[in-house]
Write an enzyme that holds these catalytic residues in place. Structure first.
Site, PDB file in Angstrom:
ATOM      1  N   ASP A 196      48.239  16.760 -59.029  1.00  0.00           N
ATOM      2  CA  ASP A 196      46.931  16.388 -59.582  1.00  0.00           C
ATOM      3  C   ASP A 196      46.881  14.897 -59.943  1.00  0.00           C
ATOM      4  O   ASP A 196      47.565  14.447 -60.858  1.00  0.00           O
ATOM      5  CB  ASP A 196      46.681  17.277 -60.820  1.00  0.00           C
ATOM      6  CG  ASP A 196      45.263  17.179 -61.323  1.00  0.00           C
ATOM      7  OD1 ASP A 196      44.519  16.291 -60.876  1.00  0.00           O
ATOM      8  OD2 ASP A 196      44.895  18.002 -62.189  1.00  0.00           O
ATOM      9  N   ASP A 239      36.113  19.553 -60.952  1.00  0.00           N
ATOM     10  CA  ASP A 239      36.513  20.852 -61.499  1.00  0.00           C
ATOM     11  C   ASP A 239      35.349  21.849 -61.507  1.00  0.00           C
ATOM     12  O   ASP A 239      34.295  21.570 -62.078  1.00  0.00           O
ATOM     13  CB  ASP A 239      37.016  20.691 -62.932  1.00  0.00           C
ATOM     14  CG  ASP A 239      38.318  19.916 -62.966  1.00  0.00           C
ATOM     15  OD1 ASP A 239      38.701  19.332 -61.924  1.00  0.00           O
ATOM     16  OD2 ASP A 239      38.950  19.888 -64.032  1.00  0.00           O
TER      17      ASP A 239
HETATM   18  C1  GLA Z   1      42.315  18.602 -63.649  1.00  0.00           C
HETATM   19  C2  GLA Z   1      42.284  19.623 -62.521  1.00  0.00           C
HETATM   20  C3  GLA Z   1      42.165  21.010 -63.097  1.00  0.00           C
HETATM   21  C4  GLA Z   1      43.319  21.285 -64.037  1.00  0.00           C
HETATM   22  C5  GLA Z   1      43.386  20.201 -65.109  1.00  0.00           C
HETATM   23  C6  GLA Z   1      44.658  20.296 -65.939  1.00  0.00           C
HETATM   24  O1  GLA Z   1      41.134  18.547 -64.351  1.00  0.00           O
HETATM   25  O2  GLA Z   1      41.253  19.338 -61.622  1.00  0.00           O
HETATM   26  O3  GLA Z   1      42.148  21.965 -62.060  1.00  0.00           O
HETATM   27  O4  GLA Z   1      44.503  21.315 -63.306  1.00  0.00           O
HETATM   28  O5  GLA Z   1      43.367  18.904 -64.543  1.00  0.00           O
HETATM   29  O6  GLA Z   1      44.747  19.308 -66.909  1.00  0.00           O
END
Ligand code: GLA
Length: 667
Positions: free
Chosen positions: A399, A461
């Site tokens: 990520d 997200d």
């Molecule tokens: C980002 C990702 C999410 C999750 C969060 C964790 O926002 O896109 O899917 O993994 O980080 O902190």
């Protein structure tokens, strides 16, 4: 005569009754929506005072945009008055618009309001109006978390007190037939593994237990546990090994050909499993992961092919935290990653998951910190990849988070670089680790993600996605659908997780609440993800899986479309008014088709409310549109029922915000 006099007096009394006033904050606000979170009474949405450009108000409602509230006036209201504006605690650039909608007509709208604008007043006549909709919309700037205040808002009325319109709760009809007692082997007919890597595959089969398994033509190095149906061992030399899986119980048996493809590609069908993020956030622990694995077996999800049990963020040490449970040294003296106290031993945890025939996934960032502020892999990639393999992980979500801060990207190469590095390091391990890129679609990741990973998130997200006409998942899915040409075995567009069942608010990282998606919207969601060959990763509460949620997650024919070995992503072939049609080619020459009922451009204020006219639509698909012809067989996949043979096309009734998912074949 006496009766007439009484009637006359009563009428006089009613017509002379004085107007009364009710404030918005005196109504039952449980049906008011507010982007994320619950509307606040006499407070801003962040629990602070109601402040509009420095002026404080004692009385009012604090919400996020988009916010809706529908009030039943029964034609007895006189007027609505309020002050309104953007709360001072809102984000810098946010902008919103306030609307009043009376019986499907906009009766008043504000200018675009920004943080720092003075509060404005409105006074609107409500004469003759039955239903009044209060709407705060995001003014089309895509920023949907502005803070909006309705202050001193009140309705004057006579005779009958305004009250919230009661929500129509759609009945949760279970469409998936229960599995037969006799064995049925589900799941894909193909899996990929690299030569010399550990091999693990639990044969997904429904039917009453105990069940016995047998596998013919197993290559050397791989063996079967006949009681559990778990295949394990070390992958043999390169090549395709077609084995015959067999499951037997007291009611009968089932067989299925299954190819173990030993080569360089993993994830030959989209990943299926569970991820901790949207329900456990920074509360995730070893015990929670074990429970999720237990539940994957106990609920039967594993019998449909769900296999990855993935921790998301927050298993490492949190940078600069003085909480003894999650703070402390970030790495050991020899730079190895340390877990926080909630994960006492990764090896025993992954062993526990593997013993059930399931796989374990983990998460980290290429930057110094993860999105939640825990330690990342920056400048430790080789060691971390080895640590993940040593710990027994089979999946990594990588990520972006803080990476851009330390290595601001200027070119496509810069976007690709961190993934090339980790992909290379994972490739050196003696263990297969599927790599999921999470960088929210930057620099058209779909164009290059397949060179440096197995799947890539195409959007921001999902848990934060706003929705108005359609819920947030649709906006995410719709954007993901555009990249259909880039998906293929080993390479998948990832529109994020399946958020149904019990899910916690992403903005507050809150405890789980039951999804507010209607039953039809949930069928829509699962159908769309299946047709898009999207990874099917559920991220709700594994300990609270009710029969309806399981029926959405576990329909083997719907999943079969997702796991089809051709690996094509469905393409949208029609988008008109309230109709959307997606078609996916399948390996046997048949086509899976989703007829989706969509509504509401995000910009039409009227679509935010249920005016009592939400209806199903009739949709027709012609064989010509899908390049087929003649008498074709049509099967309803949710109900697992043949609909018959049809010439030229078929017309089906599609429920409001729902779907008809069919398979069309010429044999
Ligand atoms: C980002 C990702 C999410 C999750 C969060 C964790 O926002 O896109 O899917 O993994 O980080 O902190």
């Amino acid at each position: 005569m006496k009766t007439l006099t009484i009637l006359f007096l009563a009428t006089l009394l009613i017509s002379c009754s004085q107007p009364e006033t009710i404030y918005l904050d005196e109504l039952d606000l449980s049906s008011m929506t507010s982007g994320w979170g619950t509307p606040q009474i006499n407070k801003s949405i962040t629990n602070g005072p109601l402040l509009i450009n420095g002026e404080e108000y004692k009385r009012g409602i604090g919400t996020h945009a988009t916010s809706t509230f529908l009030i039943d006036l029964q034609g007895n209201a006189l007027e609505f008055s309020a002050r309104f504006g953007v709360d001072d605690a809102s984000v810098e650039n946010g902008s919103i618009k306030f609307y009043l909608i009376g019986d499907r007509e906009i009766i008043w709208e504000s200018d675009v309001m920004r943080k720092g604008s003075d509060a404005r007043d409105c006074l609107v006549s409500l004469k003759g109006i039955n239903k009044l909709g209060l709407l705060v919309a995001d003014a089309d700037d895509g920023i949907a978390y502005d803070h909006a205040n309705w202050v001193n808002a009140k309705v004057t009325y006579k005779n009958s007190v305004p009250k919230p319109v009661e929500e129509v709760i759609e009945e949760a009809v279970i469409l998936t037939p229960p599995p037969p007692d006799k064995p049925r082997i589900n799941g894909p007919s193909l899996t990929g593994v690299r030569h010399g890597s550990p091999f693990l595959h639990r044969i997904p089969a429904t039917g009453i237990r105990p069940m016995k398994f047998d596998v013919q033509n197993l290559p050397e190095g791989i063996s079967l546990d006949a009681e559990s149906g778990i295949l394990s061992g070390i992958a043999p030399a390169k090549g395709d090994y077609v084995v015959k899986l067999q499951a037997i119980n007291e009611k009968g048996s089932d067989e299925k050909d299954f190819t173990i493809r030993v080569g360089s590609n993993l994830a030959l069908t989209p990943h299926m499993g569970w991820n901790s993020w949207y329900i456990h956030y920074d509360r995730v622990s070893d015990a929670i992961m074990r429970e999720a694995a237990d539940q994957m077996i106990a609920t039967g999800m594993a019998d449909y092919g769900y296999q990855y049990v993935n921790i998301d963020d927050c298993w490492m040490v949190k940078v600069s935290s003085d909480d003894p449970e999650i703070g402390g040294p970030l790495r050991s003296k020899d730079d190895k990653l340390l877990t926080n106290k909630r994960f006492p031993n990764m090896n025993t945890m992954t062993n526990y998951i593997h013993k059930k025939g399931l796989k374990a996934g983990t998460y980290i960032s290429p930057g110094p910190n993860t999105c939640a502020g825990y330690v990342g892999s920056y400048e430790h990639e080789a060691l971390d990849a080895k640590t993940f393999a040593d710990w027994g992980f089979d999946f990594l979500k990588y990520d972006w988070c803080s990476y851009g801060r330390v290595e601001p990207p200027k070119s496509r190469e810069d976007y690709i670089a961190p993934y090339t590095l980790m992909w290379g390091e994972l490739g050196k391990q003696k263990r297969d680790i599927v790599l999921n890129l999470c960088q929210y679609g930057m620099d058209q990741v779909w164009e290059w993600g397949g060179n440096v990973g197995n799947s890539w998130r195409t959007t921001g997200d999902l848990g934060l996605a706003g929705g108005s006409g359609m819920p947030g998942f649709y906006n995410i899915g719709r954007s993901n659908a555009d990249h259909w040409e880039y998906a293929k075995p080993g390479n998948w567009n990832d529109p994020d997780y399946i958020l149904i069942g019990w899910v916690g608010s992403a903005i507050k990282m809150g405890e789980g609440v039951k999804t507010d998606l209607s039953p039809n919207e949930q069928y829509f969601y699962m159908s769309m993800w299946s047709l898009m060959a999207a990874p099917l990763i559920f991220s709700g509460d594994m300990a609270k899986l009710d029969p309806f949620t399981l029926n959405v997650l576990c329909n083997h024919e719907v999943i079969g479309v997702n796991q089809d070995v051709l690996g094509k992503q469905g393409e949208i072939i029609r988008e008109e008014g309230d109709q959307m049609i997606m078609v996916k080619d399948l390996a046997d020459g048949s086509k899976a088709v989703g007829l989706f009922h969509v509504t509401g451009s995000a910009t039409d204020p009227l679509d935010h409310f249920d005016w009592g006219d939400r209806k199903s639509n009739k949709m027709t698909i012609s064989w010509e549109e899908i390049s087929m012809s003649g008498f074709l067989r049509v099967r309803d996949l949710w109900r697992q029922k043949d609909l018959g043979e049809f010439e030229d096309g078929i017309t089906l009734e599609v429920p409001y915000h729902g779907v008809q998912m069919i398979r069309i074949s010429d044999e």
